[in-house]
Design a protein around this motif. Structure first.
Motif, PDB file in Angstrom:
ATOM      1  N   VAL A   1      -1.641   4.469  -9.115  1.00 48.38           N
ATOM      2  CA  VAL A   1      -0.306   4.426  -9.278  1.00 48.38           C
ATOM      3  C   VAL A   1       0.253   5.270 -10.439  1.00 48.38           C
ATOM      4  O   VAL A   1      -0.166   4.667 -11.485  1.00 48.38           O
ATOM      5  N   ARG A   2       1.093   5.912 -10.255  1.00 52.26           N
ATOM      6  CA  ARG A   2       1.788   6.327 -11.370  1.00 52.26           C
ATOM      7  C   ARG A   2       3.143   5.683 -11.781  1.00 52.26           C
ATOM      8  O   ARG A   2       3.893   5.496 -11.051  1.00 52.26           O
ATOM      9  N   LEU A   3       3.079   5.129 -13.091  1.00 50.08           N
ATOM     10  CA  LEU A   3       4.241   4.239 -13.607  1.00 50.08           C
ATOM     11  C   LEU A   3       5.135   5.205 -14.454  1.00 50.08           C
ATOM     12  O   LEU A   3       4.555   5.839 -15.472  1.00 50.08           O
ATOM     13  N   VAL A   4       6.300   5.556 -14.049  1.00 53.34           N
ATOM     14  CA  VAL A   4       7.048   6.477 -14.911  1.00 53.34           C
ATOM     15  C   VAL A   4       8.218   5.580 -15.365  1.00 53.34           C
ATOM     16  O   VAL A   4       9.137   4.904 -14.856  1.00 53.34           O
ATOM     17  N   LEU A   5       8.220   5.767 -16.628  1.00 53.65           N
ATOM     18  CA  LEU A   5       9.482   4.868 -17.599  1.00 53.65           C
ATOM     19  C   LEU A   5      10.692   6.105 -17.472  1.00 53.65           C
ATOM     20  O   LEU A   5      10.666   7.213 -18.083  1.00 53.65           O
ATOM     21  N   ASP A   6      11.649   5.432 -16.772  1.00 48.86           N
ATOM     22  CA  ASP A   6      12.989   6.712 -16.870  1.00 48.86           C
ATOM     23  C   ASP A   6      14.005   6.463 -17.862  1.00 48.86           C
ATOM     24  O   ASP A   6      14.812   6.777 -17.959  1.00 48.86           O
ATOM     25  N   ASP A   7      13.606   5.898 -19.025  1.00 50.14           N
ATOM     26  CA  ASP A   7      14.376   5.835 -20.230  1.00 50.14           C
ATOM     27  C   ASP A   7      14.082   7.015 -21.193  1.00 50.14           C
ATOM     28  O   ASP A   7      14.567   6.981 -22.250  1.00 50.14           O
ATOM     29  N   GLY A   8      13.386   7.946 -20.676  1.00 49.82           N
ATOM     30  CA  GLY A   8      13.019   9.265 -21.423  1.00 49.82           C
ATOM     31  C   GLY A   8      11.746   9.208 -22.354  1.00 49.82           C
ATOM     32  O   GLY A   8      11.351   9.959 -23.248  1.00 49.82           O
ATOM     33  N   SER A   9      11.097   7.805 -22.303  1.00 48.50           N
ATOM     34  CA  SER A   9      10.202   7.736 -23.421  1.00 48.50           C
ATOM     35  C   SER A   9       8.789   8.124 -22.753  1.00 48.50           C
ATOM     36  O   SER A   9       7.746   8.256 -23.437  1.00 48.50           O
ATOM     37  N   ASP A  10       8.649   8.118 -21.546  1.00 49.03           N
ATOM     38  CA  ASP A  10       7.348   8.599 -20.891  1.00 49.03           C
ATOM     39  C   ASP A  10       7.656   9.324 -19.512  1.00 49.03           C
ATOM     40  O   ASP A  10       7.338   8.804 -18.481  1.00 49.03           O
ATOM     41  N   ALA A  11       8.190  10.507 -19.637  1.00 46.83           N
ATOM     42  CA  ALA A  11       8.576  11.200 -18.540  1.00 46.83           C
ATOM     43  C   ALA A  11       7.260  11.607 -17.683  1.00 46.83           C
ATOM     44  O   ALA A  11       7.675  11.757 -16.536  1.00 46.83           O
TER      45      ALA A  11
ATOM     46  N   ASP B   1       0.889  -1.103  -0.213  1.00 47.95           N
ATOM     47  CA  ASP B   1      -0.041   0.064  -0.108  1.00 47.95           C
ATOM     48  C   ASP B   1       1.032   1.248  -0.006  1.00 47.95           C
ATOM     49  O   ASP B   1       2.074   1.215   0.016  1.00 47.95           O
ATOM     50  N   GLU B   2       0.286   2.427   0.291  1.00 53.45           N
ATOM     51  CA  GLU B   2       0.942   3.718   0.130  1.00 53.45           C
ATOM     52  C   GLU B   2       2.271   3.759   1.205  1.00 53.45           C
ATOM     53  O   GLU B   2       3.005   4.612   1.013  1.00 53.45           O
ATOM     54  N   THR B   3       2.104   3.028   2.297  1.00 47.93           N
ATOM     55  CA  THR B   3       3.047   3.040   3.411  1.00 47.93           C
ATOM     56  C   THR B   3       3.915   2.075   3.303  1.00 47.93           C
ATOM     57  O   THR B   3       4.970   2.212   3.757  1.00 47.93           O
ATOM     58  N   THR B   4       3.517   1.004   2.664  1.00 44.01           N
ATOM     59  CA  THR B   4       4.611  -0.174   2.583  1.00 44.01           C
ATOM     60  C   THR B   4       5.288  -0.469   1.310  1.00 44.01           C
ATOM     61  O   THR B   4       6.088  -1.190   1.325  1.00 44.01           O
ATOM     62  N   LEU B   5       4.930   0.485   0.283  1.00 44.51           N
ATOM     63  CA  LEU B   5       5.798   0.430  -0.936  1.00 44.51           C
ATOM     64  C   LEU B   5       7.065   0.617  -0.691  1.00 44.51           C
ATOM     65  O   LEU B   5       7.486   1.800  -0.167  1.00 44.51           O
ATOM     66  N   PRO B   6       7.828  -0.274  -1.100  1.00 40.85           N
ATOM     67  CA  PRO B   6       9.400  -0.136  -0.432  1.00 40.85           C
ATOM     68  C   PRO B   6      10.137   1.280  -1.478  1.00 40.85           C
ATOM     69  O   PRO B   6       9.790   1.372  -2.607  1.00 40.85           O
ATOM     70  N   ALA B   7      11.219   1.617  -0.835  1.00 41.52           N
ATOM     71  CA  ALA B   7      11.697   2.800  -1.516  1.00 41.52           C
ATOM     72  C   ALA B   7      12.453   2.538  -2.726  1.00 41.52           C
ATOM     73  O   ALA B   7      12.308   3.272  -3.556  1.00 41.52           O
ATOM     74  N   ALA B   8      12.943   1.013  -2.751  1.00 42.02           N
ATOM     75  CA  ALA B   8      13.567   0.709  -4.061  1.00 42.02           C
ATOM     76  C   ALA B   8      12.616   1.067  -5.224  1.00 42.02           C
ATOM     77  O   ALA B   8      12.983   0.920  -6.269  1.00 42.02           O
TER      78      ALA B   8
ATOM     79  N   GLU C   1       5.060   5.744  -8.301  1.00 44.46           N
ATOM     80  CA  GLU C   1       4.805   6.753  -7.440  1.00 44.46           C
ATOM     81  C   GLU C   1       3.128   6.762  -7.048  1.00 44.46           C
ATOM     82  O   GLU C   1       2.139   6.544  -7.915  1.00 44.46           O
ATOM     83  N   PRO C   2       3.010   6.303  -5.721  1.00 42.48           N
ATOM     84  CA  PRO C   2       1.621   6.177  -5.292  1.00 42.48           C
ATOM     85  C   PRO C   2       0.630   7.298  -5.360  1.00 42.48           C
ATOM     86  O   PRO C   2       1.393   8.506  -5.213  1.00 42.48           O
ATOM     87  N   LEU C   3      -0.514   7.663  -5.859  1.00 39.79           N
ATOM     88  CA  LEU C   3      -1.352   8.838  -5.994  1.00 39.79           C
ATOM     89  C   LEU C   3      -2.475   8.488  -4.967  1.00 39.79           C
ATOM     90  O   LEU C   3      -3.514   8.350  -5.041  1.00 39.79           O
TER      91      LEU C   3
END
Length: 104
Positions: free
Chosen positions: A47-57, A18-25, A79-81
């Motif tokens: 939840v927001r999924l961000v692709l860190d390869d520049g394709s979906d900033a 959940d939003e409190t137990t989601l690991p920092a990793a 990122e939990p919303l």
């Protein structure tokens, strides 16, 4: 026997977070291993999924009706919303029903 419209069976799944137990990793850039596809399943909330390869900033908002697909070795973070519950399923082949990352 699995029917065609059923979700494929993963070889491994994380615990439900959940939003409190989601690991920092998972909140910072990381990636799956070579040959491993990840399916992020939101059980409740968003939840927001961000692709860190520049394709979906800007990221993609995942919901219970919209899971997210992470390709092998694709850098990403989540990122939990607000209040949420999610789980990640791991597959050793591309799961059926996804045309490309983040689109079921």
């Amino acid at each position: 026997m699995r029917r065609r419209y059923d979700m494929p069976i993963p070889y491994k799944s994380t615990p439900v977070f959940d939003e409190t137990t989601l690991p920092a990793a998972l909140r910072r850039e990381h990636r799956t291993k070579d040959g491993v596809w990840g399916v992020i399943r939101v059980l409740e909330g968003e939840v927001r999924l961000v692709l860190d390869d520049g394709s979906d900033a800007a990221g993609t908002v995942l919901t219970p009706d919209r899971p997210g697909l992470v390709l092998p070795e694709q850098p990403h973070h989540v990122e939990p919303l607000g209040r949420m519950r999610m789980q990640v399923d791991f597959h050793d082949h591309a799961p059926e029903g996804f045309s490309r990352a983040c689109e079921p």
